[in-house]
Write a protein that holds these residues in place. Sequence first.
Motif, PDB file in Angstrom:
ATOM      1  N   ARG A  90       0.852  -1.192   0.000  1.00  0.00           N
ATOM      2  CA  ARG A  90       0.000   0.000   0.000  1.00  0.00           C
ATOM      3  C   ARG A  90       0.887   1.241   0.000  1.00  0.00           C
ATOM      4  O   ARG A  90       2.080   1.165   0.328  1.00  0.00           O
ATOM      5  CB  ARG A  90      -0.902   0.019   1.227  1.00  0.00           C
ATOM      6  CG  ARG A  90      -0.135   0.084   2.557  1.00  0.00           C
ATOM      7  CD  ARG A  90      -1.053   0.103   3.750  1.00  0.00           C
ATOM      8  NE  ARG A  90      -0.305   0.075   5.007  1.00  0.00           N
ATOM      9  CZ  ARG A  90       0.192   1.163   5.595  1.00  0.00           C
ATOM     10  NH1 ARG A  90       0.050   2.365   5.028  1.00  0.00           N
ATOM     11  NH2 ARG A  90       0.854   1.058   6.739  1.00  0.00           N
ATOM     12  N   PRO A  91       0.337   2.382  -0.346  1.00  0.00           N
ATOM     13  CA  PRO A  91       1.118   3.615  -0.241  1.00  0.00           C
ATOM     14  C   PRO A  91       1.508   3.868   1.215  1.00  0.00           C
ATOM     15  O   PRO A  91       0.685   3.737   2.118  1.00  0.00           O
ATOM     16  CB  PRO A  91       0.144   4.690  -0.747  1.00  0.00           C
ATOM     17  CG  PRO A  91      -0.843   3.956  -1.585  1.00  0.00           C
ATOM     18  CD  PRO A  91      -1.005   2.626  -0.939  1.00  0.00           C
ATOM     19  N   MET A  92       2.761   4.205   1.430  1.00  0.00           N
ATOM     20  CA  MET A  92       3.257   4.458   2.792  1.00  0.00           C
ATOM     21  C   MET A  92       4.124   5.711   2.791  1.00  0.00           C
ATOM     22  O   MET A  92       4.804   6.011   1.801  1.00  0.00           O
ATOM     23  CB  MET A  92       4.082   3.264   3.301  1.00  0.00           C
ATOM     24  CG  MET A  92       3.298   1.984   3.451  1.00  0.00           C
ATOM     25  SD  MET A  92       4.333   0.589   4.006  1.00  0.00           S
ATOM     26  CE  MET A  92       4.697   1.089   5.695  1.00  0.00           C
ATOM     27  N   THR A  93       4.113   6.410   3.902  1.00  0.00           N
ATOM     28  CA  THR A  93       5.017   7.552   4.045  1.00  0.00           C
ATOM     29  C   THR A  93       6.424   7.022   4.279  1.00  0.00           C
ATOM     30  O   THR A  93       6.612   5.872   4.708  1.00  0.00           O
ATOM     31  CB  THR A  93       4.601   8.451   5.217  1.00  0.00           C
ATOM     32  OG1 THR A  93       4.826   7.740   6.448  1.00  0.00           O
ATOM     33  CG2 THR A  93       3.133   8.854   5.119  1.00  0.00           C
ATOM     34  N   ALA A  94       7.414   7.857   4.028  1.00  0.00           N
ATOM     35  CA  ALA A  94       8.799   7.447   4.237  1.00  0.00           C
ATOM     36  C   ALA A  94       9.047   7.122   5.703  1.00  0.00           C
ATOM     37  O   ALA A  94       9.817   6.212   6.029  1.00  0.00           O
ATOM     38  CB  ALA A  94       9.742   8.542   3.762  1.00  0.00           C
ATOM     39  N   VAL A  95       8.383   7.854   6.589  1.00  0.00           N
ATOM     40  CA  VAL A  95       8.526   7.591   8.026  1.00  0.00           C
ATOM     41  C   VAL A  95       7.965   6.213   8.365  1.00  0.00           C
ATOM     42  O   VAL A  95       8.561   5.458   9.150  1.00  0.00           O
ATOM     43  CB  VAL A  95       7.820   8.689   8.853  1.00  0.00           C
ATOM     44  CG1 VAL A  95       7.763   8.298  10.331  1.00  0.00           C
ATOM     45  CG2 VAL A  95       8.544  10.015   8.692  1.00  0.00           C
ATOM     46  N   GLU A  96       6.841   5.848   7.766  1.00  0.00           N
ATOM     47  CA  GLU A  96       6.255   4.525   8.004  1.00  0.00           C
ATOM     48  C   GLU A  96       7.176   3.420   7.491  1.00  0.00           C
ATOM     49  O   GLU A  96       7.338   2.374   8.134  1.00  0.00           O
ATOM     50  CB  GLU A  96       4.894   4.428   7.312  1.00  0.00           C
ATOM     51  CG  GLU A  96       3.800   5.241   7.963  1.00  0.00           C
ATOM     52  CD  GLU A  96       2.503   5.201   7.190  1.00  0.00           C
ATOM     53  OE1 GLU A  96       1.428   5.281   7.821  1.00  0.00           O
ATOM     54  OE2 GLU A  96       2.544   5.079   5.940  1.00  0.00           O
ATOM     55  N   VAL A  97       7.797   3.631   6.345  1.00  0.00           N
ATOM     56  CA  VAL A  97       8.721   2.648   5.781  1.00  0.00           C
ATOM     57  C   VAL A  97       9.914   2.446   6.709  1.00  0.00           C
ATOM     58  O   VAL A  97      10.293   1.308   7.018  1.00  0.00           O
ATOM     59  CB  VAL A  97       9.190   3.087   4.381  1.00  0.00           C
ATOM     60  CG1 VAL A  97      10.316   2.179   3.882  1.00  0.00           C
ATOM     61  CG2 VAL A  97       8.035   3.079   3.393  1.00  0.00           C
TER      62      VAL A  97
END
Length: 343
Positions: A90-97
């Motif tokens: 799913r689309p994720m923010t860089a912080v989430e990654v």
Amino acid sequence: MKKAFVALVLLVILGCGALAGMAWTRLQAPYKGYTATEQFVQIPAGAGAAAIRERLVGAGVVQDGLTLRLALRWTGASRDLQAGEYRFDRPMTAVEVVSKIARGDIYGQRITFPEGLTIRDMASLYESRGLGKARDFVQAARNTALIRDLDPAASDLEGYLFPDTYTVGRTAVASQLIESMVAGFRAAYPGDAPQPGGQPPLTPRQLVTLASLIEKETGKPEERPIVSAVYRNRLRIGMGMQADPTVVYALQKAGRYDGNIRKEDLLINSPYNTYKYPGLPPGPIASPGKASLDAAVQPADADFLFFVSRNDGSHVFAKTLQEHNRNVQEFQVRYFQQQRTRK
């Protein structure tokens, strides 16, 4: 001149604010640059930030290297990134990654090996979970180079595959799991702990063998050091171990175990039969957990030489044969007589 300076300062402030805003937008904007429904990224052990950045950007998980650098600075997780295979869907923010990789949220199937299993038991469980062939597990468990420094006489890894829960990746092979299990054993092994006085110290192989007997004899945490004391006391005075689990193991190796031990089974001619041969068996008979490993090194301060099952998972211990025979009458002979009467 003064007005010009003030204007310049304002421009700098506004510029910094704009850059900060852009950076914040990059960090908080979900991104998905791959077209498939899911994307897998393998982070190799020892990979540096640049290599990780290249893999994540190349896989379309993070928009660009600058965004990832900002996320690493924001989270402070540069040194916490963990190796393994990661799944993104799913689309994720860089912080989430970054947070996902720092947590070690790797993709794979989890498998739990309980304490007290043999290599063949573990191999059967491994195959039953669809992770690979049992024969491949058994073959990988012959890699004694993994423990050569601890046990140069080992012919396989019996006793050295630590019982725990492991995550097995999509492309992982049996040898990789075996290496993880041996690493788990090394982390749990209390090899540097002082051993009790009054008798020669046991070698690492003997300690693991003793721990495997303890593991098979009792599941009660409070009993493990006492069972250890019983066996160490018997070793000290030259008394036979007479451990039923060693007979079971001997029968299993001979392909003769059907779930029961009969009187004639105690005569099986195997070096693992501690009713027939003195001392510890020649090697571990199962994989002990940490509590049993600790108990092997640090037995209870007790003079017991005997124990018998209460048929409820616990045992009653005795110092003399006379006392032990009374316990056998109460907890074995009479117990089973009562069971037959109730039927």
